[in-house]
Design a protein around this motif. Structure first.
Motif: not given
Length: 450
Positions: A404-417
């Protein structure tokens, strides 16, 4: 980084301005390097044809890069920024991808559907590769654009529906001369456009094709392919007097055919087609009796080859199908790019999980030294299966969400979690860009989709 396209074409500028912006040879190489050296630019590609000059760049700052590229085009052309800017178009990210795919498919050409542009995009890619101004982003984008162009031509037949510039020129020639079969033609130049011109003339039944070129040997090679003959450029005036049709496309950058070289025709008109940018033929030849000169500007004004110009349903259907393919391919390309951006984070997560698992297994084995080999193997495999199953769903899901167009946010969340070192995914991304690299051990859920 993001893809930026800044350009000028027959759709936005008169031919006189395009002629000044046009770059080739050493000037094209210099523009390519000037763009690549700018602080905002990581990669650069320049597509330069008789109908367009477009700069593609992988940039980290939109406004700074647009200003820099505009200034460079102004400096290289000698046109002040305030005079050039109104004719420029700017596309960014998804729109830049869509534009390049449309260009490679022939949808943005003066003659919609012409196939020459595909080879011209390929030449631009090769030049950028040779000059080392490409990286993974533009290299993959241009390669994908070539694949899209090939698919459009093979699936829609748009190249059959849309004539080439040469074909349109010969249509105009028949309006002046009548049927051209059996006529005598002179082609000035021996490059790719000259070869296309000679082949088109031969298919049209032109009986005598003469090739005049600065390098005589190249002229001979081209003439042999169409059963014609070659002459030296010094013989140009005499051949002009004998020809019914003249097509010139040397790319010399200066006038090759001047008004004093063309004799008046009282009984037998002559049709000159100038496909070069800058012009090969002096516009003053229009004042010579019996002479008709058509150049890119007058072809543009003729309207031939444009969308829907003839009401041909088959042609309109081919163009519509081509546009659908471009939209589909843009979507697929962007999904792959977004998924690729999250892949290093997924690999980093699996790598961290593997390191934790191995450390805990080591501690367990040291605490239970009496465990036999078979039991050790069973315990190890069981723990690895548990870790794989726990990670499988989130890693597959994050790759799906990344499209999705906001895909980078999911990767960032994974790194944070999972408290991943932000430098690790970037290091993996750089490693994956090394040609021939086998990848990072532990990525059991698929590699980079690109």
């Amino acid at each position: 980084m993001s893809v930026l396209a800044v350009g000028v074409s027959h759709r936005t500028a008169p031919v006189a301005l395009l002629e000044r912006v046009s770059v080739s040879g050493d000037a094209l190489v210099k523009l390519l390097h000037d763009v690549h050296r700018d602080a905002c630019v990581a990669e650069a590609l320049v597509v330069s044809t008789c109908n367009r000059v477009e700069v593609y760049a992988d940039v980290d700052r939109f406004h700074g890069a647009v200003t820099a590229v505009t200034d460079m085009l102004s400096r290289h052309s000698g046109i002040p920024v305030e005079a050039l800017a109104p004719h420029l178009y700017v596309h960014y990210e998804e729109r830049a991808v869509h534009h390049l795919f449309s260009v490679a498919s022939g949808l943005d050409s003066m003659v919609v559907g012409e196939g020459q542009i595909l080879g011209q995009v390929r030449q631009a890619l090769r030049l950028a590769q040779d000059q080392d101004t490409l990286g993974p982003t533009l290299n993959e984008l241009a390669q994908h654009a070539l694949r899209v162009g090939k698919r459009v031509h093979s699936d829609t037949g748009i190249d059959r529906a849309g004539a080439s510039l040469v074909g349109v020129g010969l249509t105009l020639a028949e309006r002046v001369l009548g049927p051209i079969a059996g006529r005598r033609a002179l082609v000035v130049g021996a490059g790719s456009m000259s070869a296309l011109s000679a082949a088109t003339l031969a298919r049209a039944g032109v009986s005598d094709i003469v090739i005049a070129n600065r390098t005589y040997e190249r002229g001979v090679r081209l003439a042999e392919t169409v059963g014609g003959r070659a002459v030296a450029l010094d013989d140009l005036t005499a051949e002009l007097a004998a020809a019914d049709i003249v097509i010139s496309c040397t790319g010399a950058g200066n006038l090759v055919v001047t008004a004093d070289m063309v004799a008046p025709r009282s009984d037998r008109p002559v049709f000159l087609l100038d496909l070069a940018l800058p012009h090969d033929v002096d516009p003053a030849v229009r004042a010579v009796p019996g002479v008709t000169l058509v150049d890119l500007e007058s072809m543009q004004d003729s309207g031939l080859g444009q969308d829907g110009e003839d009401g041909d349903g088959g042609r309109a259907a081919a163009i519509a199908a081509a546009r659908r393919i471009v939209v589909e391919e843009v979507g697929g390309y962007l999904e792959a790019v977004r998924a690729a951006r999250v892949t290093p984070t997924v690999i980093a997560l699996r790598t961290k999980a593997s390191e934790v698992m191995e450390a805990e297994l080591g501690r367990l084995m040291s605490r239970v030294p009496e465990m036999d080999g078979r039991t050790r193997e069973e315990v190890t495999q069981t723990i690895r299966r548990v870790v794989d199953k726990l990670l499988h769903e989130p890693t597959v899901r994050v790759k799906q969400l990344a499209a999705s167009s906001s895909g980078d946010h999911y990767a960032e969340a994974l790194r944070e979690l999972f408290n991943l070192d932000p430098q690790v995914p970037e290091a993996i991304r750089r490693t994956s860009e090394i040609p021939g690299d086998a990848g990072i051990p532990g990525d059991t859920d698929g590699g980079n989709p690109r």
